[in-house]
Design a protein around this motif. Sequence first.
Motif, PDB file in Angstrom:
ATOM      1  N   VAL A   1       0.845  -1.204   0.000  1.00 28.42           N
ATOM      2  CA  VAL A   1       0.000   0.000   0.000  1.00 28.42           C
ATOM      3  C   VAL A   1       0.875   1.248   0.000  1.00 28.42           C
ATOM      4  O   VAL A   1       0.642   2.193  -0.765  1.00 28.42           O
ATOM      5  N   GLN A   2       1.889   1.260   0.859  1.00 26.56           N
ATOM      6  CA  GLN A   2       2.792   2.418   0.917  1.00 26.56           C
ATOM      7  C   GLN A   2       3.507   2.632  -0.414  1.00 26.56           C
ATOM      8  O   GLN A   2       3.672   3.772  -0.870  1.00 26.56           O
ATOM      9  N   LEU A   3       3.936   1.536  -1.033  1.00 26.49           N
ATOM     10  CA  LEU A   3       4.673   1.651  -2.292  1.00 26.49           C
ATOM     11  C   LEU A   3       3.790   2.205  -3.410  1.00 26.49           C
ATOM     12  O   LEU A   3       4.206   3.094  -4.167  1.00 26.49           O
ATOM     13  N   ILE A   4       2.566   1.700  -3.521  1.00 27.06           N
ATOM     14  CA  ILE A   4       1.647   2.189  -4.560  1.00 27.06           C
ATOM     15  C   ILE A   4       1.339   3.671  -4.338  1.00 27.06           C
ATOM     16  O   ILE A   4       1.320   4.471  -5.288  1.00 27.06           O
ATOM     17  N   LYS A   5       1.118   4.060  -3.094  1.00 27.72           N
ATOM     18  CA  LYS A   5       0.862   5.477  -2.792  1.00 27.72           C
ATOM     19  C   LYS A   5       2.064   6.335  -3.167  1.00 27.72           C
ATOM     20  O   LYS A   5       1.912   7.448  -3.680  1.00 27.72           O
ATOM     21  N   LEU A   6       3.252   5.814  -2.904  1.00 30.72           N
ATOM     22  CA  LEU A   6       4.472   6.551  -3.244  1.00 30.72           C
ATOM     23  C   LEU A   6       4.552   6.791  -4.749  1.00 30.72           C
ATOM     24  O   LEU A   6       4.829   7.915  -5.196  1.00 30.72           O
ATOM     25  N   ILE A   7       4.311   5.766  -5.535  1.00 30.69           N
ATOM     26  CA  ILE A   7       4.391   5.904  -6.997  1.00 30.69           C
ATOM     27  C   ILE A   7       3.365   6.915  -7.499  1.00 30.69           C
ATOM     28  O   ILE A   7       3.658   7.758  -8.351  1.00 30.69           O
ATOM     29  N   LEU A   8       2.153   6.852  -6.958  1.00 26.40           N
ATOM     30  CA  LEU A   8       1.099   7.768  -7.395  1.00 26.40           C
ATOM     31  C   LEU A   8       1.411   9.217  -7.034  1.00 26.40           C
ATOM     32  O   LEU A   8       0.908  10.143  -7.679  1.00 26.40           O
ATOM     33  N   ASN A   9       2.238   9.405  -6.007  1.00 29.00           N
ATOM     34  CA  ASN A   9       2.563  10.763  -5.557  1.00 29.00           C
ATOM     35  C   ASN A   9       3.886  11.291  -6.100  1.00 29.00           C
ATOM     36  O   ASN A   9       4.325  12.376  -5.708  1.00 29.00           O
ATOM     37  N   LEU A  10       4.519  10.533  -6.985  1.00 33.83           N
ATOM     38  CA  LEU A  10       5.773  11.006  -7.568  1.00 33.83           C
ATOM     39  C   LEU A  10       5.562  12.318  -8.313  1.00 33.83           C
ATOM     40  O   LEU A  10       4.524  12.527  -8.943  1.00 33.83           O
ATOM     41  N   ASP A  11       6.539  13.188  -8.245  1.00 30.22           N
ATOM     42  CA  ASP A  11       6.449  14.475  -8.938  1.00 30.22           C
ATOM     43  C   ASP A  11       6.215  14.264 -10.430  1.00 30.22           C
ATOM     44  O   ASP A  11       6.933  13.510 -11.089  1.00 30.22           O
TER      45      ASP A  11
END
Length: 349
Positions: free
Chosen positions: A139-149
């Motif tokens: 979950v954390q990883l998917i959220k990180l990718i979606l929030n990439l600049d």
Amino acid sequence: MFPDQLFVKTYGIMKCDEYDFLNFERLSVNKKITNKVITKRELMSHIKVELTLLIRCKRKIKDELEKNHKVEDFNVIKFLCDQVFVMFHKMHELFSVEEDILSPFIKFCQEDVSYIDSDNLSCLLDAVSRIPNNQNMWVQLIKLILNLDGFDMQLSDHRDKLFNAFTKGVLALKDSLPLWKILIRHLRYKSPEVVEVLFKEATKGTKYFYDENISLAFRPRYLEWCLEFKGIDATRELFNDLKTLKPACHRLYLVMIAIEREEPNYEFDTIRKLFEEVTTLCGRDNVGVWIDYMRFEQENGNKRLNHKIIYNAVFKVKRELLGTLYEQHHSLEKEFWTALGKEVIVIDD
């Protein structure tokens, strides 16, 4: 001279001897890494040192900006982020990275998404993949990718990174429902065409994946999405398709009933047909669908049909649910007579 040396000297973050010791430690750590004699504790300790300096520098920049001072950052944030990433890569190469290390690191990445490149993302994906069935990490990883600049689903490279991680997570987890929810919620209005593909895969599965619980969870959601984006005709067509899936989903029917009842001048027979289908398919294990059917007739349709409905329900539901059926039916009847009593008009002689 390193960028952080210029910054810490300019803004007094560290004394000269403190910074000299830090550089000596960096050289020592790198040498031990090269010779593969460093311990996991030593490497983790050094990562914490770099993170501490990064936090202090970020705080100093923030303070200066709040004072409306011009800040010459010498690219110190990027430099220190790179230092941390390099150390994490080495940690991943030399040792196993457990959740207690990986989770804080992903949170660190979320705070500095502008400095994450493809190599860093690949390293994180590989590290998460090595922790079996850890829903929180994925979950954390998917959220990180979606929030990439600058993340943009229209760019094939970005889209590939996202779906590569998503697919691996879905296949790795026993319960991947949160990943589906996050992705569909994030892309709902940004990429409706991608969301529709996700709904189809969630409800019907793919060559490599099918999860009954996920299918049941997303059938009603798919219907609601279709109504919003495609209209009532497409929704009815989709419903007729989804209702053929096994096992039957009572929530799919209840959502369709609610949708039909929102239509102007809806036909009672259409609603009755849907209730007849859902009670036939799901009524053995679900008292609620019978009560909903009776409530519909009581409030909007033919109250006399309730005798037939309760009669059918008694013979359909499991024996152990009969008590619940009688109790809820009694409450419904009481509710009806109470409401009826309020409508009685008393005429004085």
